[in-house]
Design a protein around this motif. Structure first.
Motif, PDB file in Angstrom:
ATOM      1  N   CYS A 104      -2.969   7.357  -3.241  1.00 20.55           N
ATOM      2  CA  CYS A 104      -3.982   7.070  -2.222  1.00 20.55           C
ATOM      3  C   CYS A 104      -5.122   6.226  -2.786  1.00 20.55           C
ATOM      4  CB  CYS A 104      -4.520   8.361  -1.628  1.00 20.55           C
ATOM      5  SG  CYS A 104      -3.419   9.057  -0.375  1.00 20.55           S
ATOM      6  N   THR A 105      -5.509   6.477  -4.037  1.00 23.54           N
ATOM      7  CA  THR A 105      -6.585   5.689  -4.622  1.00 23.54           C
ATOM      8  C   THR A 105      -6.130   4.252  -4.852  1.00 23.54           C
ATOM      9  OG1 THR A 105      -7.387   7.692  -5.707  1.00 23.54           O
ATOM     10  CG2 THR A 105      -8.278   5.605  -6.478  1.00 23.54           C
ATOM     11  N   ALA A 106      -4.893   4.077  -5.303  1.00 21.51           N
ATOM     12  CA  ALA A 106      -4.362   2.725  -5.471  1.00 21.51           C
ATOM     13  C   ALA A 106      -4.216   2.022  -4.118  1.00 21.51           C
ATOM     14  CB  ALA A 106      -3.015   2.786  -6.189  1.00 21.51           C
ATOM     15  N   ASP A 107      -3.795   2.758  -3.106  1.00 25.87           N
ATOM     16  CA  ASP A 107      -3.724   2.183  -1.756  1.00 25.87           C
ATOM     17  C   ASP A 107      -5.095   1.688  -1.308  1.00 25.87           C
ATOM     18  OD1 ASP A 107      -1.046   2.872  -1.676  1.00 25.87           O
ATOM     19  OD2 ASP A 107      -1.319   4.579  -0.308  1.00 25.87           O
ATOM     20  N   THR A 108      -6.131   2.472  -1.611  1.00 23.34           N
ATOM     21  CA  THR A 108      -7.489   2.086  -1.238  1.00 23.34           C
ATOM     22  C   THR A 108      -7.900   0.802  -1.936  1.00 23.34           C
ATOM     23  OG1 THR A 108      -8.106   4.390  -0.854  1.00 23.34           O
ATOM     24  CG2 THR A 108      -9.906   2.835  -1.194  1.00 23.34           C
ATOM     25  N   ALA A 109      -7.557   0.673  -3.212  1.00 23.05           N
ATOM     26  CA  ALA A 109      -7.897  -0.543  -3.952  1.00 23.05           C
ATOM     27  C   ALA A 109      -7.265  -1.769  -3.301  1.00 23.05           C
ATOM     28  CB  ALA A 109      -7.440  -0.419  -5.404  1.00 23.05           C
ATOM     29  N   LEU A 110      -5.980  -1.665  -2.947  1.00 19.03           N
ATOM     30  CA  LEU A 110      -5.307  -2.797  -2.301  1.00 19.03           C
ATOM     31  C   LEU A 110      -5.871  -3.054  -0.910  1.00 19.03           C
ATOM     32  CD1 LEU A 110      -2.943  -4.701  -3.247  1.00 19.03           C
ATOM     33  CD2 LEU A 110      -3.472  -2.747  -4.735  1.00 19.03           C
TER      34      LEU A 110
END
Length: 314
Positions: A104-110
Motif C-alpha cells: 500500500c505504501t508503494a502504491d501511494t508513492a506511484l
C-alpha cells in the motif's frame, strides 16, 4: 489465575485491534485520560506492554514512567517515535509491522508520482469548476513512462516502488548506505548524485539522525526545475523550508507529499500550487493493511507474554 498483563494503548486504533487486545490483556487507553501524566503514574505498576504508532510512540520520558515495561509493539514500520537506546538499556523488547504495509505504501508513492506529474488533482478541479468549456485546453503535463526514477532507501518499500516503476518502463537508480548485491540498478553514494541523474526522486528511507534534513537545497537544486520529489517516508527527511522555496520559485518541477515536518500542519504556501499533490499521511491507510498491522501488533504481544519467539522484532 494470574492477572492478565497490562498494555498501554497510546492512540485510538483499528476497530479490530481493541477487542483482540482485550481478549488477552488489560488495556489502558492513554488518549481517554484528561491528565495523561497522572493516568500513567497511577497505572504504571500494572503496565508491562505498550502499543504506539507514528503519532505517539515510546518516548524516553514515557518509558521512564513505566518501571515494569517489558515490550513495545509499534503499529508502524517507522521507529522514529521510539527511544530505541532507552529500550536497549532497559532490556525492553521492540517489535514493529514491516512487510504488511509495503504494497500500500508503494502504491501511494506511484499514485503521487502519477498525480503530480500528470497534474490529476488540478485537472479534476479544472473540470469540476466548469473551466473546460471556456478555457478549452488544460495545461500540458509531464510523461511518467520512461522517466529516470531515483529511490532514496532501497529497503522493502523502496524495492516495491522500483518494481512498480519498472512496469512503467522507468530506469531505476538508488541511494543508500552501500550498494546492494545482485542488482542491476545504478547506485549513487549521495542523494545529490542521485538527484542529478534522476527525473523523479522518491524518498523511502527511515528517519534517523543520518537522514534528517538530508534532502536539502543542494539536493533539490540538483533535481532541478524539471524534476519531481515524492515523499512517502517521513517529513523531517526533507528540509521543508527549502522545498517550499524551491516550489514557489520554480526551481523544482513539482512534489507529491504524503508526509510533512510538523503534521498535521502543512505549509500554507503549498496549498495553491497545482504542481504539488498533498495527502494526509495515508501511505498505508487501507482497511486491509491496517487490519494486518493490527493483527501483527497483537500477535507480537501474545507471543512475548507466552514465551514464544517474536514475529517481527526490531
Amino acid at each position: 489465575m494470574a492477572a492478565r498483563p497490562g498494555v498501554l494503548l497510546t492512540q485510538p486504533c483499528v476497530d479490530s485491534m481493541l477487542p483482540s487486545l482485550e481478549k488477552s490483556f488489560t488495556v489502558f487507553k492513554l488518549w481517554e485520560a484528561s491528565d495523561q501524566d497522572a493516568f500513567v503514574s497511577a497505572s504504571a505498576h500494572s503496565i508491562r506492554g505498550l502499543v504506539g504508532n507514528t503519532v505517539v510512540g515510546a518516548s524516553g520520558p514515557l518509558i521512564d514512567a513505566l518501571p515494569r515495561l517489558e515490550i513495545v509493539s509499534s503499529f508502524s514500520v517507522g521507529l522514529d517515535k521510539i527511544d530505541l537506546p532507552k529500550c536497549r538499556q532497559r532490556g525492553i523488547a521492540v517489535t514493529y509491522t514491516p512487510d504488511v504495509l509495503t504494497d500500500c505504501t508503494a502504491d501511494t508513492a506511484l499514485s503521487l508520482m502519477l498525480a503530480c506529474m500528470r497534474r490529476i488533482p488540478a485537472a479534476d478541479r479544472f473540470v469540476r469548476q466548469g473551466r473546460w468549456p471556456a478555457e478549452k485546453n488544460f495545461v500540458h503535463t509531464t510523461k511518467v513512462s520512461g522517466k529516470r526514477v531515483g529511490i532514496v532507501g532501497l529497503g522493502r518499500i523502496g524495492m516495491a516502488i522500483a518494481k512498480r516503476a519498472e512496469a512503467f518502463g522507468c530506469e531505476i537508480a538508488y541511494q543508500g548506505r552501500s550498494p546492494k548485491p545482485n542488482l542491476t540498478f545504478n547506485y549513487y553514494s549521495t542523494a545529490k548524485e542521485l538527484a542529478t541523474n534522476s527525473d523523479v526522486v522518491v524518498i523511502a528511507c527511515p528517519l534517523n539522525e543520518e537522514t534528517k534534513g538530508s534532502i536539502n537545497r543542494e539536493v533539490i537544486d540538483a533535481l532541478g526545475p524539471s524534476g519531481f520529489l515524492i515523499n512517502i517516508a517521513r517529513g523531517p527527511i526533507v528540509d521543508e523550508q527549502e522545498l517550499v522555496k524551491a516550489l514557489v520559485e520554480g526551481r523544482l518541477g513539482g512534489a507529491g507529499l504524503d508526509v510533512f515536518d510538523d503534521e498535521p500542519h502543512v505549509p500554507q504556501e503549498l496549498m495553491s500550487l497545482d504542481n504539488v499533490v498533498l495527502t494526509p499521511h495515508v501511505g498505508s491507510l487501507t482497511w486491509e493493511t491496517r487490519r494486518a498491522m493490527a493483527d501483527l501488533v497483537v500477535a507480537n504481544l501474545e507471543a512475548y507474554f507466552s514465551g514464544k519467539p517474536l514475529l517481527t522484532p526490531v
